[in-house]
Motif scaffolding. Structure first.
Motif, PDB file in Angstrom:
ATOM      1  N   VAL A 178       0.840  -1.200   0.000  1.00 54.27           N
ATOM      2  CA  VAL A 178       0.000   0.000   0.000  1.00 54.27           C
ATOM      3  C   VAL A 178       0.877   1.253   0.000  1.00 54.27           C
ATOM      4  O   VAL A 178       0.549   2.247  -0.649  1.00 54.27           O
TER       5      VAL A 178
ATOM      6  N   THR B 219       1.746   3.044  -3.191  1.00 53.89           N
ATOM      7  CA  THR B 219       0.782   3.924  -3.865  1.00 53.89           C
ATOM      8  C   THR B 219       1.222   5.384  -3.794  1.00 53.89           C
ATOM      9  O   THR B 219       0.657   6.227  -4.482  1.00 53.89           O
TER      10      THR B 219
ATOM     11  N   LYS C 288      -5.584  -1.038  -5.129  1.00 56.60           N
ATOM     12  CA  LYS C 288      -5.551   0.429  -5.045  1.00 56.60           C
ATOM     13  C   LYS C 288      -5.536   1.058  -6.444  1.00 56.60           C
ATOM     14  O   LYS C 288      -6.163   2.093  -6.671  1.00 56.60           O
TER      15      LYS C 288
END
Length: 164
Positions: A81, A84, A122
């Protein structure tokens, strides 16, 4: 933002678990495989049905987090994550935009996505894409045996895991 009416199907599963046959079957339902597919070879003579650009980006992601597809240790979700916020995330967004721009529905398959899913989720969310997942499940012992057979050359020395 992208059109939320666009649908992407993601095939998940380990190498040698049947993801190629599932991907080809789903493509018969009208999902576009793309034009830049990995070439068939003796290990998979009917084809992998994997987009070369997706494969290359997944390898780049793994390199960025110091992992390989065959590592057995856990990849912390937060590590993926966190990507991102990196340039690689924008690269992934641009790549998917390019792949889906002329198609209402596409299918993507690369076994690496299974271990990189928090990152790719994402990307799909950012693009507001409708997503469906198809998971290929095969007996882990059969997968292991198939990988072992594939990765052994005639001298009995194991091949580089980075190659198909």
């Amino acid at each position: 933002m992208s059109n939320p009416n666009k649908l992407i199907v993601i095939v998940l599963g380990s190498h040698r678990s049947g993801t190629s046959v599932i991907t080809k079957l789903v493509s018969y339902l009208g999902f576009n495989l793309g034009v830049k597919l990995m070439e068939p070879n003796r290990d998979n003579p009917k084809g992998y049905f994997e987009d070369v650009d997706i494969y290359n980006l997944n390898e780049k992601i793994l390199k960025a987090i110091n992992k390989n597809w065959y590592d057995i240790d856990f990849i912390d979700r937060s590590v993926l994550v966190d990507l991102t916020n990196e340039k690689i995330f924008n690269e992934a967004i641009s790549l998917i935009k390019e792949k889906i721009k002329d198609n209402q529905t596409i299918i993507i398959k690369d076994p690496r996505i299974s271990i990189l899913l928090p990152f790719w989720t994402k990307v799909f969310e950012k693009l507001e894409l409708s997503t469906k997942y198809v998971c290929s499940i095969r007996n882990p012992l059969d997968v292991s045996l198939s990988l072992n057979i594939r990765d052994r050359n005639t001298s009995g020395v194991q091949k580089d895991h980075g190659q198909k």
